[in-house]
Design an enzyme around this catalytic site. Structure first.
Site, PDB file in Angstrom:
ATOM      1  N   CYS A 157       0.863  -1.180   0.000  1.00  0.00           N
ATOM      2  CA  CYS A 157       0.000   0.000   0.000  1.00  0.00           C
ATOM      3  C   CYS A 157       0.898   1.227   0.000  1.00  0.00           C
ATOM      4  O   CYS A 157       1.884   1.285   0.741  1.00  0.00           O
ATOM      5  CB  CYS A 157      -0.880  -0.003   1.246  1.00  0.00           C
ATOM      6  SG  CYS A 157      -1.915   1.471   1.419  1.00  0.00           S
ATOM      7  N   HIS A 162      -9.202  -3.388  -1.894  1.00  0.00           N
ATOM      8  CA  HIS A 162      -8.194  -2.593  -1.187  1.00  0.00           C
ATOM      9  C   HIS A 162      -8.583  -1.111  -1.158  1.00  0.00           C
ATOM     10  O   HIS A 162      -8.524  -0.459  -0.107  1.00  0.00           O
ATOM     11  CB  HIS A 162      -6.837  -2.797  -1.876  1.00  0.00           C
ATOM     12  CG  HIS A 162      -5.690  -2.053  -1.267  1.00  0.00           C
ATOM     13  ND1 HIS A 162      -4.608  -2.681  -0.689  1.00  0.00           N
ATOM     14  CD2 HIS A 162      -5.437  -0.711  -1.156  1.00  0.00           C
ATOM     15  CE1 HIS A 162      -3.758  -1.763  -0.238  1.00  0.00           C
ATOM     16  NE2 HIS A 162      -4.231  -0.558  -0.518  1.00  0.00           N
ATOM     17  N   GLU A 163      -9.000  -0.586  -2.311  1.00  0.00           N
ATOM     18  CA  GLU A 163      -9.318   0.857  -2.383  1.00  0.00           C
ATOM     19  C   GLU A 163     -10.595   1.186  -1.599  1.00  0.00           C
ATOM     20  O   GLU A 163     -10.666   2.228  -0.926  1.00  0.00           O
ATOM     21  CB  GLU A 163      -9.443   1.309  -3.838  1.00  0.00           C
ATOM     22  CG  GLU A 163      -8.175   1.161  -4.666  1.00  0.00           C
ATOM     23  CD  GLU A 163      -6.928   1.689  -3.992  1.00  0.00           C
ATOM     24  OE1 GLU A 163      -7.009   2.706  -3.288  1.00  0.00           O
ATOM     25  OE2 GLU A 163      -5.861   1.078  -4.158  1.00  0.00           O
ATOM     26  N   HIS A 200     -10.007   1.483   1.998  1.00  0.00           N
ATOM     27  CA  HIS A 200      -9.476   2.803   2.375  1.00  0.00           C
ATOM     28  C   HIS A 200     -10.610   3.783   2.699  1.00  0.00           C
ATOM     29  O   HIS A 200     -10.477   4.616   3.600  1.00  0.00           O
ATOM     30  CB  HIS A 200      -8.650   3.404   1.224  1.00  0.00           C
ATOM     31  CG  HIS A 200      -7.211   3.011   1.227  1.00  0.00           C
ATOM     32  ND1 HIS A 200      -6.359   3.278   2.270  1.00  0.00           N
ATOM     33  CD2 HIS A 200      -6.454   2.374   0.297  1.00  0.00           C
ATOM     34  CE1 HIS A 200      -5.137   2.829   1.989  1.00  0.00           C
ATOM     35  NE2 HIS A 200      -5.172   2.265   0.793  1.00  0.00           N
TER      36      HIS A 200
HETATM   37 ZN    ZN Z   1      -3.585   1.319  -0.113  1.00  0.00          ZN
END
Ligand code: ZN
Length: 177
Positions: A110, A152-153, A156
């Site tokens: 990341c 993953h995004e 966030h």
């Molecule tokens: Zn990330």
């Protein structure tokens, strides 16, 4: 303009980002944010970047997995990861549904946890609904590495980092890997 990428420990990375008012998407300010996120992702380089990573607590992320980068990777690795080029696109206010909950486990990093990586298990296929860079409704059906990028995004945007999901004993400083 390249933006500064926030590192783990910065509070905005741990906050749930706010929904974007769809009426804002077409404004010059928002379009400029998208362009700066695109430039920052390309510069890093990375395959995804969420607004909280540049200190903006809004539910927007940019994604691009470039053919040029994939071509430099070992073919068997690309095949195992089911990694295919993804054109540049923007997701605003995304919601994610797991389509195939069988897990794929791969090393992930990341841009906000710079210098480290770890194995993370994630769903193999997901569906994402949301808005694009013009505010139009989109539905994305993704498998393999693209499904991983989306998970993953969108994590966030919920204040979650891969380190919350990783197999902790696989966590490495990439300088010694
Ligand atoms: Zn990330």
């Amino acid at each position: 303009m390249i933006l500064k990428i926030m590192q783990v420990g910065t509070p905005v990375l741990r906050q749930s980002a706010a929904p974007v008012d769809p009426a804002r998407i077409r404004t010059p300010e928002f379009q400029q944010l998208i362009e700066m996120m695109r430039a920052t992702m390309l510069d890093a380089p990375g395959v995804g970047l969420a607004a909280p990573q540049v200190g903006v607590g809004l539910r927007v992320a940019v994604i691009e997995d470039r053919a040029e980068a994939i071509a430099l990777m070992p073919a068997d690795d690309v095949a195992k990861k089911n990694r295919r080029p993804v054109p540049f696109h923007v997701i605003v206010n995304p919601t994610l549904t797991v389509v195939d909950d069988t897990k794929a486990t791969f090393v992930e990093g990341c841009l906000s946890v710079s210098g480290f990586a770890a194995e993370v298990s994630r769903a193999r296929a997901v569906q994402v609904k949301g808005l694009d860079h013009r505010g139009a409704a989109i539905t994305i059906d993704a498998q393999g590495w693209y499904a991983r990028i989306l998970q993953h995004e969108i994590d966030h945007l919920n204040g979650q980092l891969y380190v919350d999901l990783m197999d902790t004993r696989t966590f490495v400083n990439t300088a010694v890997r």
